[in-house]
Enzyme design. Structure first.
Site, short mmCIF file in Angstrom:
data_model
loop_
_atom_site.label_atom_id
_atom_site.label_comp_id
_atom_site.label_asym_id
_atom_site.label_seq_id
_atom_site.Cartn_x
_atom_site.Cartn_y
_atom_site.Cartn_z
N GLY A 31 -0.94 0.31 12.48
CA GLY A 31 -1.99 -0.03 12.97
C GLY A 31 -2.96 0.92 12.93
O GLY A 31 -2.79 1.98 12.24
N ALA A 32 -4.35 0.79 13.57
CA ALA A 32 -5.22 1.69 13.75
C ALA A 32 -5.61 2.10 12.33
O ALA A 32 -5.65 3.13 11.72
CB ALA A 32 -5.08 3.14 14.33
N LEU A 33 -5.94 0.93 11.55
CA LEU A 33 -5.99 1.05 10.06
C LEU A 33 -7.40 1.83 9.60
O LEU A 33 -8.39 1.56 10.06
CB LEU A 33 -5.96 -0.48 9.49
CG LEU A 33 -4.96 -1.32 9.74
CD1 LEU A 33 -5.04 -2.75 8.97
CD2 LEU A 33 -3.40 -0.70 9.37
N GLY A 36 -7.05 4.69 4.03
CA GLY A 36 -5.69 5.05 3.56
C GLY A 36 -4.79 3.80 3.57
O GLY A 36 -4.41 3.47 2.46
N HIS A 37 -4.86 3.16 4.65
CA HIS A 37 -4.05 2.02 4.69
C HIS A 37 -4.48 0.61 3.65
O HIS A 37 -3.87 0.44 3.14
CB HIS A 37 -4.05 1.27 6.19
CG HIS A 37 -3.39 2.14 6.91
ND1 HIS A 37 -4.26 2.78 8.23
CD2 HIS A 37 -2.11 2.67 7.22
CE1 HIS A 37 -3.39 3.23 8.78
NE2 HIS A 37 -2.15 3.43 8.24
N GLY A 147 2.27 5.60 1.63
CA GLY A 147 1.54 6.55 1.08
C GLY A 147 2.08 8.14 1.00
O GLY A 147 3.19 8.32 1.80
N ASP A 150 2.51 10.75 3.99
CA ASP A 150 3.89 10.93 4.61
C ASP A 150 4.96 11.53 3.48
O ASP A 150 5.62 10.48 3.36
CB ASP A 150 3.96 9.67 5.59
CG ASP A 150 3.11 9.69 6.41
OD1 ASP A 150 2.96 10.28 7.57
OD2 ASP A 150 2.05 8.80 6.34
N SER A 186 -4.34 7.74 11.35
CA SER A 186 -4.88 7.03 12.64
C SER A 186 -4.80 7.91 13.66
O SER A 186 -5.76 7.67 14.83
CB SER A 186 -3.64 6.11 12.98
OG SER A 186 -3.30 5.17 12.03
N ARG A 187 -4.15 9.14 13.78
CA ARG A 187 -4.24 10.16 14.92
C ARG A 187 -5.61 10.71 14.81
O ARG A 187 -6.07 11.50 15.77
CB ARG A 187 -3.13 10.96 14.75
CG ARG A 187 -1.67 10.60 15.29
CD ARG A 187 -0.77 11.59 14.94
NE ARG A 187 0.64 11.11 15.90
CZ ARG A 187 1.53 10.53 15.43
NH1 ARG A 187 1.42 10.54 13.98
NH2 ARG A 187 2.59 10.11 16.12
P1 AMP Z 1 1.11 4.54 9.46
O1 AMP Z 1 0.22 3.38 9.91
O2 AMP Z 1 0.65 5.91 9.78
O3 AMP Z 1 2.64 4.28 9.71
O4 AMP Z 1 1.01 4.40 7.98
C1 AMP Z 1 1.35 3.24 7.31
C2 AMP Z 1 1.19 3.81 5.64
O5 AMP Z 1 0.05 4.33 5.38
C3 AMP Z 1 2.50 4.71 5.43
O6 AMP Z 1 3.02 4.27 4.03
C4 AMP Z 1 1.48 5.89 5.23
O7 AMP Z 1 1.96 6.87 4.30
C5 AMP Z 1 0.08 5.45 4.65
N1 AMP Z 1 -0.98 6.11 4.84
C6 AMP Z 1 -1.34 6.92 5.96
N2 AMP Z 1 -2.46 7.53 5.68
C7 AMP Z 1 -2.74 7.59 4.64
C8 AMP Z 1 -3.63 8.32 3.60
N3 AMP Z 1 -4.77 8.95 4.13
N4 AMP Z 1 -3.69 7.81 2.52
C9 AMP Z 1 -3.07 6.90 1.98
N5 AMP Z 1 -2.04 6.27 2.54
C10 AMP Z 1 -1.67 6.44 3.91
#
Ligand code: AMP
Length: 282
Positions: A31-33, A36-37, A147, A150, A186-187
């Protein structure tokens, strides 16, 4: 867009698509989309008939309670963004729904889990493995999208699907950045205005590393330069900078045997931990 909190209700909905042999694309998130998401959702929409996005802040992958407590939660806005992007299904389970009883499985990711994130966040990747394996089991997607932001997580997931014999196709997607280069995360929501400016140091360090690699500088020269950049900063604390073999994730000592290397970085700004990476082609 359909929103499900319960596993059985979502599975009943997906069964109708399974009967039609529709391809299911899956994007797991916490979440906190941000864009990138959404870029993952858009890619999944191009390649599949049905796209499922999960939003679940997974407690088992946090090695610090404080980090879990402070993780941004913006469910209402997230659902709007998913709807706007054209996502078909949002899966938003509770912790009790995902973990009716503790899941104590231990995955062996081999050398992948001892370096970088694995070294500084003990237990993190096991927690990721537990939740992603559960989600894959629940959603049964044909393709799952992650993504490259990570980078180490993506390598761990590729290993995970082999360990659990999942037929899913894992697709890595490029990192989306803000205009000034900061990787979307998200951070980033937790950065003060000042720290948002200081956070650019991560991207600057990676860009410098790539430039030096292109000039033929050795991995150790690059490590020294990046360390000096952070030593000179009063606002950003380097946790690690590593040049890793993109396949094995082990540290690269010279360019001879490293087909492709990735510079990976983690740093702290007033209690907010950011990570980023950049592929180097020496
Ligand atoms: P998270 O919500 O941080 O667990 O991320 C969920 C998915 O979104 C993971 O596969 C991340 O690698 C991807 N993700 C997070 N930030 C980005 C970004 N800036 N660009 C592309 N994918 C991202």
């Amino acid at each position: 867009m359909r929103i499900f909190e319960k596993i059985d209700k979502m599975q009943a909905f997906l069964t109708a698509h399974n009967v039609k042999n529709d391809a299911i694309g899956f994007v797991p998130t916490m979440g906190a989309l941000h864009q990138g998401h959404i870029s993952l959702i858009k890619r999944a929409l191009v390649e599949n008939e049905v796209v499922v996005c999960s939003i679940f802040v997974n407690p088992t992958q946090f090695n610090k309670q404080e980090d879990l407590d402070n993780y941004p939660r913006t469910l209402e806005e997230d659902l709007k963004k998913l709807e706007q992007a054209g996502c078909h299904v949002a899966f938003v389970p509770s912790v009790a729904e995902m973990y009716p009883k503790p899941d104590n499985r231990k995955f062996d990711f081999g050398d992948l889990e001892h370096v970088m994130e694995g070294e500084f966040r003990p237990g993190h990747f096991n927690g990721v493995g537990v939740v992603v394996s559960k989600l894959l089991e629940i959603v049964k997607p044909h393709r799952a999208y992650f993504g490259q932001k990570d980078f180490q997580q993506l390598a761990v997931i590729r290993k995970l699907v082999k360990l659990i014999n999942s037929p899913v196709e894992v697709i890595g997607c490029p990192t989306m950045r803000e205009d000034d280069g900061l990787a979307m995360s998200s951070r980033n929501l937790r950065l003060s205005a000042d720290d948002r400016k200081h956070s650019l140091l991560l991207y600057q360090a990676l860009t410098k590393a790539k430039q030096m690699a292109d000039e033929g500088k050795s991995p150790d020269e690059i490590r020294g330069e990046v360390k000096a950049l952070f030593d000179a900063s009063q606002n950003v604390e380097l946790e690690y900078f590593e040049i890793a073999n993109s396949e094995t994730l082990q540290p690269v000592t010279d360019w001879k045997n490293a087909q492709e290397s990735t510079a990976c970085i983690a740093a702290w700004l007033n209690g907010v931990r950011l990570i980023d990476n950049m592929t180097l082609f020496p």
